[in-house]
Design a protein around this motif. Structure first.
Motif, PDB file in Angstrom:
ATOM      1  N   ALA A  73      -4.195 -15.687 -76.691  1.00  0.00           N
ATOM      2  CA  ALA A  73      -3.955 -14.248 -76.588  1.00  0.00           C
ATOM      3  C   ALA A  73      -2.646 -13.804 -77.232  1.00  0.00           C
ATOM      4  O   ALA A  73      -2.491 -12.633 -77.570  1.00  0.00           O
ATOM      5  CB  ALA A  73      -3.983 -13.830 -75.118  1.00  0.00           C
ATOM      6  N   SER A  74      -1.682 -14.727 -77.399  1.00  0.00           N
ATOM      7  CA  SER A  74      -0.389 -14.364 -77.998  1.00  0.00           C
ATOM      8  C   SER A  74       0.390 -15.624 -78.318  1.00  0.00           C
ATOM      9  O   SER A  74       0.024 -16.724 -77.891  1.00  0.00           O
ATOM     10  CB  SER A  74       0.434 -13.508 -77.012  1.00  0.00           C
ATOM     11  N   CYS A  75       1.501 -15.451 -79.014  1.00  0.00           N
ATOM     12  CA  CYS A  75       2.390 -16.584 -79.287  1.00  0.00           C
ATOM     13  C   CYS A  75       3.161 -16.958 -78.024  1.00  0.00           C
ATOM     14  O   CYS A  75       3.464 -18.132 -77.803  1.00  0.00           O
ATOM     15  CB  CYS A  75       3.354 -16.238 -80.408  1.00  0.00           C
ATOM     16  N   THR A  76       3.482 -15.957 -77.222  1.00  0.00           N
ATOM     17  CA  THR A  76       4.155 -16.254 -75.951  1.00  0.00           C
ATOM     18  C   THR A  76       3.299 -17.217 -75.143  1.00  0.00           C
ATOM     19  O   THR A  76       3.795 -18.207 -74.588  1.00  0.00           O
ATOM     20  CB  THR A  76       4.396 -14.945 -75.161  1.00  0.00           C
ATOM     21  N   ASP A  77       1.988 -16.956 -75.087  1.00  0.00           N
ATOM     22  CA  ASP A  77       1.071 -17.870 -74.400  1.00  0.00           C
ATOM     23  C   ASP A  77       1.011 -19.224 -75.102  1.00  0.00           C
ATOM     24  O   ASP A  77       0.952 -20.268 -74.451  1.00  0.00           O
ATOM     25  CB  ASP A  77      -0.342 -17.282 -74.357  1.00  0.00           C
ATOM     26  N   GLU A 171       7.283 -25.925 -82.183  1.00  0.00           N
ATOM     27  CA  GLU A 171       7.820 -24.978 -83.168  1.00  0.00           C
ATOM     28  C   GLU A 171       7.374 -23.549 -82.852  1.00  0.00           C
ATOM     29  O   GLU A 171       6.177 -23.308 -82.683  1.00  0.00           O
ATOM     30  CB  GLU A 171       7.309 -25.328 -84.573  1.00  0.00           C
ATOM     31  N   ASP A 172       8.333 -22.634 -82.794  1.00  0.00           N
ATOM     32  CA  ASP A 172       7.999 -21.208 -82.683  1.00  0.00           C
ATOM     33  C   ASP A 172       7.903 -20.669 -84.111  1.00  0.00           C
ATOM     34  O   ASP A 172       8.922 -20.429 -84.770  1.00  0.00           O
ATOM     35  CB  ASP A 172       9.070 -20.464 -81.890  1.00  0.00           C
ATOM     36  N   CYS A 173       6.655 -20.493 -84.565  1.00  0.00           N
ATOM     37  CA  CYS A 173       6.403 -20.090 -85.952  1.00  0.00           C
ATOM     38  C   CYS A 173       5.937 -18.644 -86.046  1.00  0.00           C
ATOM     39  O   CYS A 173       5.327 -18.249 -87.044  1.00  0.00           O
ATOM     40  CB  CYS A 173       5.343 -20.999 -86.565  1.00  0.00           C
ATOM     41  N   ALA A 174       6.231 -17.851 -85.006  1.00  0.00           N
ATOM     42  CA  ALA A 174       5.734 -16.477 -84.946  1.00  0.00           C
ATOM     43  C   ALA A 174       6.088 -15.675 -86.200  1.00  0.00           C
ATOM     44  O   ALA A 174       5.340 -14.793 -86.615  1.00  0.00           O
ATOM     45  CB  ALA A 174       6.283 -15.779 -83.705  1.00  0.00           C
ATOM     46  N   GLN A 175       7.233 -16.005 -86.808  1.00  0.00           N
ATOM     47  CA  GLN A 175       7.681 -15.215 -87.961  1.00  0.00           C
ATOM     48  C   GLN A 175       7.483 -15.967 -89.273  1.00  0.00           C
ATOM     49  O   GLN A 175       8.002 -15.528 -90.306  1.00  0.00           O
ATOM     50  CB  GLN A 175       9.171 -14.867 -87.781  1.00  0.00           C
ATOM     51  N   ALA A 176       6.757 -17.084 -89.232  1.00  0.00           N
ATOM     52  CA  ALA A 176       6.805 -17.964 -90.407  1.00  0.00           C
ATOM     53  C   ALA A 176       5.452 -18.490 -90.872  1.00  0.00           C
ATOM     54  O   ALA A 176       5.372 -19.586 -91.426  1.00  0.00           O
ATOM     55  CB  ALA A 176       7.752 -19.115 -90.119  1.00  0.00           C
ATOM     56  N   TYR A 195       1.834 -19.724 -83.164  1.00  0.00           N
ATOM     57  CA  TYR A 195       1.788 -18.527 -84.006  1.00  0.00           C
ATOM     58  C   TYR A 195       1.505 -17.274 -83.210  1.00  0.00           C
ATOM     59  O   TYR A 195       0.816 -17.309 -82.193  1.00  0.00           O
ATOM     60  CB  TYR A 195       0.670 -18.668 -85.051  1.00  0.00           C
ATOM     61  N   SER A 196       2.015 -16.159 -83.734  1.00  0.00           N
ATOM     62  CA  SER A 196       1.685 -14.835 -83.218  1.00  0.00           C
ATOM     63  C   SER A 196       0.893 -14.100 -84.290  1.00  0.00           C
ATOM     64  O   SER A 196       1.227 -14.176 -85.465  1.00  0.00           O
ATOM     65  CB  SER A 196       2.955 -14.041 -82.942  1.00  0.00           C
ATOM     66  N   PHE A 197      -0.149 -13.396 -83.850  1.00  0.00           N
ATOM     67  CA  PHE A 197      -0.896 -12.532 -84.774  1.00  0.00           C
ATOM     68  C   PHE A 197      -0.668 -11.064 -84.433  1.00  0.00           C
ATOM     69  O   PHE A 197      -1.491 -10.206 -84.725  1.00  0.00           O
ATOM     70  CB  PHE A 197      -2.393 -12.869 -84.733  1.00  0.00           C
ATOM     71  N   SER A 200       2.592  -6.775 -86.640  1.00  0.00           N
ATOM     72  CA  SER A 200       3.704  -6.740 -87.598  1.00  0.00           C
ATOM     73  C   SER A 200       4.031  -8.103 -88.210  1.00  0.00           C
ATOM     74  O   SER A 200       4.852  -8.188 -89.113  1.00  0.00           O
ATOM     75  CB  SER A 200       4.953  -6.206 -86.900  1.00  0.00           C
ATOM     76  N   LYS A 201       3.398  -9.173 -87.745  1.00  0.00           N
ATOM     77  CA  LYS A 201       3.748 -10.506 -88.263  1.00  0.00           C
ATOM     78  C   LYS A 201       3.176 -10.708 -89.668  1.00  0.00           C
ATOM     79  O   LYS A 201       2.306  -9.958 -90.102  1.00  0.00           O
ATOM     80  CB  LYS A 201       3.218 -11.589 -87.324  1.00  0.00           C
ATOM     81  N   ASN A 202       3.606 -11.778 -90.342  1.00  0.00           N
ATOM     82  CA  ASN A 202       3.136 -11.998 -91.721  1.00  0.00           C
ATOM     83  C   ASN A 202       1.622 -12.112 -91.791  1.00  0.00           C
ATOM     84  O   ASN A 202       0.998 -11.612 -92.724  1.00  0.00           O
ATOM     85  CB  ASN A 202       3.779 -13.251 -92.318  1.00  0.00           C
TER      86      ASN A 202
HETATM   87  C1  LIG Z   1       6.780 -11.998 -82.087  1.00  0.00           C
HETATM   88  C2  LIG Z   1       7.456 -13.231 -81.662  1.00  0.00           C
HETATM   89  C3  LIG Z   1       7.022 -13.972 -80.555  1.00  0.00           C
HETATM   90  C4  LIG Z   1       5.993 -13.478 -79.592  1.00  0.00           C
HETATM   91  O1  LIG Z   1       4.748 -13.296 -80.137  1.00  0.00           O
HETATM   92  P1  LIG Z   1       3.615 -12.562 -79.251  1.00  0.00           P
HETATM   93  O2  LIG Z   1       2.363 -12.875 -79.980  1.00  0.00           O
HETATM   94  O3  LIG Z   1       3.957 -11.110 -79.253  1.00  0.00           O
HETATM   95  O4  LIG Z   1       3.651 -13.156 -77.891  1.00  0.00           O
HETATM   96  C5  LIG Z   1       7.624 -15.184 -80.297  1.00  0.00           C
HETATM   97  N1  LIG Z   1       8.637 -15.635 -81.058  1.00  0.00           N
HETATM   98  C6  LIG Z   1       9.118 -14.936 -82.102  1.00  0.00           C
HETATM   99  C7  LIG Z   1      10.236 -15.512 -82.909  1.00  0.00           C
HETATM  100  C8  LIG Z   1       8.552 -13.710 -82.438  1.00  0.00           C
HETATM  101  O5  LIG Z   1       9.036 -13.013 -83.468  1.00  0.00           O
END
Ligand SMILES: *Cc1c(COP(=O)(O)O)cnc(C)c1O
Length: 381
Positions: A73-77, A171-176, A195-197, A200-202
């Motif tokens: 459901a999210s990158c946080t998850d 790895e937190d790749c939400a922005q990468a 990953y986050s979708f 606003s992400k890439n």
């Molecule tokens: C956006 C973001 C998240 C969270 O992503 P969600 O899908 O909104 O939970 C986590 N880490 C970084 C670095 C982000 O930019």
């Protein structure tokens, strides 16, 4: 005062505003394909975890050359469930950066562990591996590097420290999405990549969404069960899980965009180069570290005169945003951890100096030129 106001209004009329992000342009370029698949899904009556989610998981795994991917459901998850799957729990410590979005630190807190913040490298704004080493204790179980703004963190050094101390790396790749470290995509280097979708992400959908990728069959199995209430058969639950499912509409849209992600990222890189060619002598511009491919989720400059630049851009109707004004160790949410101002100086200085300028694949290079010239002008005023 009235004179000042009139002047500002006039400026606004003369120059069209420049937003940080315009998501409509990308939709317009994909409209036919997206509308067709949306209509197909709405008629199918199948909306959550289905063939599009499965295909997206396979396609993202293939893109990275990894074995497994789980739509969430999210990158946080993704971060939270990865830590759960790794068995990280109360009493454990996880080392991460304070100069980022709060999600990774929240995920550590969700499992009852303690986030241990260590300072950043002022040049890259990413976690500094030399600080990680100093903060490893008997309780440390994992490291969460964040590939901030699209620049890969120092993965070789981080993986070395992890191996030496038997730590896991998430790895937190939400922005990468699409960024590379020594010719390997990020997210497939540590034990799990998240990953986050978020739109606003890439690689962004039109709602919330996320994904965890891994080569470890145990992490894969556990996260897959955790995302759907620990369900092992019809109404059979082997442990307490969560509702963290990805829906078909997001997955189908993401499959369409995945085909273009390398082009989108290349456009961002070209615009970043253009910015740097104009403002490189006026402010500290983002650097691309050797052997890495930065995907410029943000184009973030640094200047002690940040507020002056920001005010001046605002007068020209150019948006800019401070990511991030308060480092996590000084957030009220983490005041129980006992950090004080001055504890992590590089992060605190960065928080005072950074400014992100508009960048997205469809942004007109002429606008980038206009923004860059406005930055130079602001400093000469
Ligand atoms: C956006 C973001 C998240 C969270 O992503 P969600 O899908 O909104 O939970 C986590 N880490 C970084 C670095 C982000 O930019």
């Amino acid at each position: 005062m009235p004179i000042q106001q009139r002047k500002e209004n006039k400026t606004e009329q003369e120059t069209p505003p420049v937003q940080m992000l315009d998501l409509r342009a990308q939709y317009e370029s994909l409209r036919q394909e997206i509308d067709a698949v949306l209509s197909e899904i709405l008629s199918s009556g199948h909306f959550v975890l289905g063939r599009h989610v499965e295909s997206l998981e396979r396609e993202v795994a293939e893109y990275h050359g990894v074995k497994y991917a789980v739509g969430l459901a999210s990158c946080t998850d993704a971060l939270h469930l990865s830590l759960r799957a790794l068995g990280i729990k109360e009493g454990d410590e996880v080392i991460t950066t304070p100069f980022t979005f709060i999600a990774a630190a929240e995920a550590i807190a969700y499992v009852g562990a303690t986030p241990v913040f260590t300072d950043i490298d002022p040049k890259t704004l990413n976690i500094d591996p030399s600080g990680i080493k100093k903060r490893v204790t008997a309780r440390t179980k994992a490291i969460i590097p964040v590939h901030l703004f699209g620049q890969p963190a120092d993965m070789d050094e981080i993986m070395d420290i992890a191996r030496q101390h038997g730590l896991k790396v998430v790895e937190d790749c939400a922005q990468a999405f699409g960024a590379k470290y020594k010719n390997r995509h990020v997210a497939g280097i540590g034990d799990a990549g998240c990953y986050s979708f978020y739109p606003s992400k890439n690689l962004g959908g039109y709602g919330d969404g996320g994904m965890m990728i891994t080569n470890d069959p145990e992490i894969f199995k556990k996260v897959r069960l955790l995302r759907n209430h620990g369900t092992t058969g019809p109404y059979k639950h082997s442990f307490i899980g969560y509702n963290s499912r990805l829906d078909e509409i997001q997955a189908a849209i993401l499959r369409i965009k995945l085909k273009h992600i390398d082009t989108y990222n290349q456009n961002r890189r070209t615009l970043a180069e253009l910015y740097t060619s104009i403002i490189g002598n006026s402010v500290q511009c983002p650097v691309e570290m050797p052997d890495r491919s930065h995907v410029f989720h943000q184009y973030t400059i640094r200047s002690p005169q940040r507020e002056k630049i920001r005010e001046s851009l605002k007068k020209s109707s150019i948006s800019s945003v401070v990511y991030y004004p308060v480092p996590l160790h000084l957030q009220e949410a983490f005041k129980n951890l006992g950090y004080r101002k001055g504890d992590l100086v590089e992060s605190e200085t960065a928080a005072r100096e950074v400014l992100s300028l508009p960048v997205y694949p469809e942004l007109d290079p002429e606008k980038v030129r206009f923004i860059a010239e406005a930055v130079v002008k602001a400093l000469n005023e």
